[in-house]
Write an enzyme that holds these catalytic residues in place. Structure first.
Site, PDB file in Angstrom:
ATOM      1  N   ARG A  13       0.877  -1.176   0.000  1.00 48.82           N
ATOM      2  CA  ARG A  13       0.000   0.000   0.000  1.00 48.82           C
ATOM      3  C   ARG A  13       0.904   1.212   0.000  1.00 48.82           C
ATOM      4  O   ARG A  13       1.853   1.289   0.770  1.00 48.82           O
ATOM      5  CB  ARG A  13      -0.878   0.023   1.252  1.00 48.82           C
ATOM      6  N   GLU A  21     -10.487   3.415  -5.931  1.00 50.66           N
ATOM      7  CA  GLU A  21     -10.701   1.971  -5.981  1.00 50.66           C
ATOM      8  C   GLU A  21     -10.934   1.566  -7.435  1.00 50.66           C
ATOM      9  O   GLU A  21     -11.375   2.378  -8.254  1.00 50.66           O
ATOM     10  CB  GLU A  21     -11.914   1.576  -5.131  1.00 50.66           C
ATOM     11  N   ARG A  55      -0.474  -5.750   6.161  1.00 51.19           N
ATOM     12  CA  ARG A  55      -0.082  -5.264   4.836  1.00 51.19           C
ATOM     13  C   ARG A  55       1.105  -4.311   4.956  1.00 51.19           C
ATOM     14  O   ARG A  55       1.182  -3.526   5.903  1.00 51.19           O
ATOM     15  CB  ARG A  55      -1.251  -4.533   4.173  1.00 51.19           C
TER      16      ARG A  55
END
Length: 121
Positions: A13, A21, A55
């Site tokens: 990320r 998105e 993440r």
């Protein structure tokens, strides 16, 4: 012992930016812009942190340039709330020039779009 690896899959990320998105208006174009920036180039991935979901969060460098700042300059991402002045000035320039997402008179930021379209697996 050190190994040279030409291909490594890393899920990351971007730190300090938020892009649309994929299913959001402009999402496909933003992804295509990212692919064009990364395609067949030598990359350096700098991980800054890991979020609560495990993440990686960080930056991708092509040469000495952050890919995230290039996306903002092209108008395909918003600066995050804690972004540096450099990011904000690039975002302002993209908006003023109506590049990327800024071609729309009122583009919807991804954080608002996610509120209106909750993820359902």
């Amino acid at each position: 012992m050190s190994l040279r690896c030409d291909t490594v899959l890393v899920k990351l990320r971007f730190a300090d930016i938020d892009a649309p998105e994929y299913r959001q208006p402009g999402g496909r174009q933003a992804r295509e812009a990212l692919v064009a920036l990364l395609d067949n180039r030598r990359l350096v991935v700098e991980t800054r942190a890991t979020d609560r979901y495990g993440r990686r969060i960080g930056d991708i460098l092509v040469g000495d340039e952050k890919v995230s700042l290039r996306l903002v300059s092209q108008g395909w991402a918003w600066c995050g709330p804690r972004s540096a002045r450099t990011c904000r000035s690039r975002q302002d320039a993209a908006r003023d020039a109506r590049r990327g997402l800024w071609q729309d008179a009122a583009p919807v930021p991804p954080w608002r779009w996610r509120e209106q379209h909750p993820y359902r697996p």
